[in-house]
Motif scaffolding. Structure first.
Motif, PDB file in Angstrom:
ATOM      1  N   VAL A 108      28.112  71.027  53.653  1.00 20.33           N
ATOM      2  CA  VAL A 108      28.001  72.313  53.012  1.00 20.33           C
ATOM      3  C   VAL A 108      29.323  72.551  52.179  1.00 20.33           C
ATOM      4  O   VAL A 108      30.333  72.751  53.005  1.00 20.33           O
ATOM      5  N   GLY A 109      29.364  72.680  50.877  1.00 19.03           N
ATOM      6  CA  GLY A 109      30.340  72.939  50.098  1.00 19.03           C
ATOM      7  C   GLY A 109      30.351  73.859  49.074  1.00 19.03           C
ATOM      8  O   GLY A 109      29.043  74.506  48.783  1.00 19.03           O
ATOM      9  N   GLY A 110      31.433  73.990  48.328  1.00 19.33           N
ATOM     10  CA  GLY A 110      31.201  75.008  47.127  1.00 19.33           C
ATOM     11  C   GLY A 110      31.559  76.331  47.627  1.00 19.33           C
ATOM     12  O   GLY A 110      32.306  76.752  48.411  1.00 19.33           O
ATOM     13  N   LYS A 111      30.900  77.319  46.839  1.00 17.15           N
ATOM     14  CA  LYS A 111      30.996  78.754  47.286  1.00 17.15           C
ATOM     15  C   LYS A 111      30.443  79.359  48.341  1.00 17.15           C
ATOM     16  O   LYS A 111      29.619  80.245  48.399  1.00 17.15           O
ATOM     17  N   VAL A 112      31.074  78.735  49.760  1.00 18.43           N
ATOM     18  CA  VAL A 112      30.370  79.479  50.853  1.00 18.43           C
ATOM     19  C   VAL A 112      31.653  79.747  51.685  1.00 18.43           C
ATOM     20  O   VAL A 112      32.936  79.192  51.314  1.00 18.43           O
ATOM     21  N   ARG A 113      31.474  80.591  52.786  1.00 20.23           N
ATOM     22  CA  ARG A 113      32.745  81.129  53.421  1.00 20.23           C
ATOM     23  C   ARG A 113      33.277  80.167  54.213  1.00 20.23           C
ATOM     24  O   ARG A 113      34.492  80.165  54.563  1.00 20.23           O
ATOM     25  N   ARG A 114      32.435  79.267  55.032  1.00 17.48           N
ATOM     26  CA  ARG A 114      33.040  78.309  55.849  1.00 17.48           C
ATOM     27  C   ARG A 114      32.549  77.016  55.653  1.00 17.48           C
ATOM     28  O   ARG A 114      31.536  76.281  56.152  1.00 17.48           O
ATOM     29  N   PRO A 115      32.951  76.287  54.544  1.00 15.27           N
ATOM     30  CA  PRO A 115      32.466  74.849  54.110  1.00 15.27           C
ATOM     31  C   PRO A 115      32.763  73.836  55.011  1.00 15.27           C
ATOM     32  O   PRO A 115      33.752  74.206  55.812  1.00 15.27           O
ATOM     33  N   GLY A 116      32.049  72.907  55.261  1.00 14.12           N
ATOM     34  CA  GLY A 116      32.289  71.880  56.149  1.00 14.12           C
ATOM     35  C   GLY A 116      31.130  71.010  56.454  1.00 14.12           C
ATOM     36  O   GLY A 116      29.848  71.499  56.063  1.00 14.12           O
ATOM     37  N   VAL A 117      31.272  70.045  57.808  1.00 13.28           N
ATOM     38  CA  VAL A 117      30.200  69.538  58.117  1.00 13.28           C
ATOM     39  C   VAL A 117      29.436  70.097  59.277  1.00 13.28           C
ATOM     40  O   VAL A 117      30.068  70.570  60.171  1.00 13.28           O
ATOM     41  N   LEU A 118      28.312  70.527  59.362  1.00 19.21           N
ATOM     42  CA  LEU A 118      27.460  71.152  59.749  1.00 19.21           C
ATOM     43  C   LEU A 118      26.289  70.274  60.695  1.00 19.21           C
ATOM     44  O   LEU A 118      25.507  69.404  60.174  1.00 19.21           O
ATOM     45  N   THR A 119      26.155  70.474  61.921  1.00 17.78           N
ATOM     46  CA  THR A 119      25.116  69.785  62.805  1.00 17.78           C
ATOM     47  C   THR A 119      23.878  71.060  62.735  1.00 17.78           C
ATOM     48  O   THR A 119      24.230  72.040  63.610  1.00 17.78           O
ATOM     49  N   LEU A 120      22.752  70.793  62.327  1.00 19.59           N
ATOM     50  CA  LEU A 120      21.759  71.910  62.421  1.00 19.59           C
ATOM     51  C   LEU A 120      20.242  71.190  63.009  1.00 19.59           C
ATOM     52  O   LEU A 120      20.347  69.954  63.038  1.00 19.59           O
ATOM     53  N   VAL A 159      27.283  74.557  46.539  1.00 19.39           N
ATOM     54  CA  VAL A 159      26.962  75.904  46.051  1.00 19.39           C
ATOM     55  C   VAL A 159      27.778  76.363  45.018  1.00 19.39           C
ATOM     56  O   VAL A 159      29.040  76.415  45.197  1.00 19.39           O
ATOM     57  N   GLY A 160      27.181  76.441  43.650  1.00 20.48           N
ATOM     58  CA  GLY A 160      27.936  77.050  42.453  1.00 20.48           C
ATOM     59  C   GLY A 160      28.878  75.853  42.046  1.00 20.48           C
ATOM     60  O   GLY A 160      29.990  76.294  41.449  1.00 20.48           O
ATOM     61  N   VAL A 161      28.779  74.745  42.154  1.00 19.17           N
ATOM     62  CA  VAL A 161      29.813  73.862  41.845  1.00 19.17           C
ATOM     63  C   VAL A 161      29.025  73.101  40.583  1.00 19.17           C
ATOM     64  O   VAL A 161      27.974  72.683  40.633  1.00 19.17           O
ATOM     65  N   PRO A 162      29.674  73.017  39.401  1.00 23.71           N
ATOM     66  CA  PRO A 162      29.169  72.194  38.174  1.00 23.71           C
ATOM     67  C   PRO A 162      28.825  70.996  38.428  1.00 23.71           C
ATOM     68  O   PRO A 162      29.370  70.210  39.280  1.00 23.71           O
ATOM     69  N   ALA A 163      27.888  70.390  37.660  1.00 19.83           N
ATOM     70  CA  ALA A 163      27.522  68.907  37.902  1.00 19.83           C
ATOM     71  C   ALA A 163      28.676  67.963  37.724  1.00 19.83           C
ATOM     72  O   ALA A 163      28.679  66.856  38.599  1.00 19.83           O
ATOM     73  N   ALA A 164      29.641  68.036  36.872  1.00 23.05           N
ATOM     74  CA  ALA A 164      30.568  67.137  36.668  1.00 23.05           C
ATOM     75  C   ALA A 164      31.455  67.124  37.770  1.00 23.05           C
ATOM     76  O   ALA A 164      31.951  66.059  37.978  1.00 23.05           O
ATOM     77  N   ALA A 165      31.586  68.157  38.486  1.00 22.67           N
ATOM     78  CA  ALA A 165      32.419  68.202  39.723  1.00 22.67           C
ATOM     79  C   ALA A 165      31.600  67.805  40.987  1.00 22.67           C
ATOM     80  O   ALA A 165      32.419  67.824  42.017  1.00 22.67           O
TER      81      ALA A 165
END
Length: 249
Positions: A108-120, A159-165
């Protein structure tokens, strides 16, 4: 001198038997007296016949007598047990999605408070991943992000990341809000986040087919692979060959 004949006097038993015969003779019908002659054997046979007839008549009436019949027991209907309320997919993590694994690992990356790899837990949705990452930052654009989609192992949610990026994920580029149509930086269009307008921009896809793609995604919980496009009504082999390099799950 000639001997006088001896006359035997009747005994008491003989007198009783004679009186008994006389009494029976008086009580029998005339035709019986004529036929049987009141002989001892005839009287005995008649008595046996009458006894058998009386027994048969008694048995007939005994068999036909009314009997008490018990009413059948009342069968009670078992109470209907209300079915338990449905459990959301995120709460029933052990059920999994597809039953392949009990967990999924997502980035999970982009405009979140704690981005990173998560195990769900398997069966979690995009909304669960966003909550596990601390939530979305203020002002983040969630347009085109299907938060109800079920996650698959190894995918990337941006989240909130443009397609080119967007960073490439397991099926191509990452899954992010704002991912555009193929051609913007060479990023394939995400089947699980694209809007009707974005699908409409693909070659050979009009407004009707674009709506079918969105409805199919909502009904089946997202696209697991590009090959699932074949299941959408209106996409044949030729159209699928044109779309395959332009889209990703």
């Amino acid at each position: 001198m000639a001997e006088e004949p001896v006359v035997e006097e009747p005994t008491a038993s003989g007198v009783g038997e004679r009186r008994w015969r006389q009494a029976v003779r008086e009580r029998l019908p005339l035709w019986v007296q004529t036929r049987c002659g009141l002989e001892p054997r005839s009287l005995a046979a008649l008595a046996v016949v009458l006894g058998v007839a009386a027994c048969a008549a008694g048995g007939f009436f005994w068999a036909g007598r009314p009997e008490q019949v018990r009413a059948p027991e009342v069968v009670r209907v078992a109470p209907v047990v209300a079915s338990p309320p449905s459990v959301s997919v995120s709460a029933s993590a052990s059920a999994g999605s597809g039953g392949a694994s009990a967990e999924v690992v997502v980035d999970v990356g982009g405009k979140v408070r704690r981005p990173g790899v998560l195990t769900l837990p398997a069966g979690s949705r995009v909304a669960d991943a966003l909550r596990a990452a601390g939530g979305v930052r203020a002002g983040a654009d969630l347009t085109g992000l299907n938060r109800a989609r079920v996650l698959f192992d190894g995918e990337q949610v941006l989240v909130g990341v443009p397609a080119a990026a967007a960073v490439a994920g397991p099926g191509g580029a990452g899954t992010g809000a704002g991912a555009g149509v193929s051609g913007g930086g060479g990023v394939p269009l995400s089947l699980n986040t694209a809007t009707v307008e974005q699908f409409d921009g693909l070659p050979g896809v009009g407004p009707v087919l674009a709506r079918r793609l969105v409805d199919h995604r909502t009904e089946h919980g997202g696209f697991r692979s590009v090959e699932e496009l074949r299941e959408v009504d209106g996409i044949g082999e030729r159209r699928y060959a044109d779309l395959q390099p332009l889209v990703r799950p």
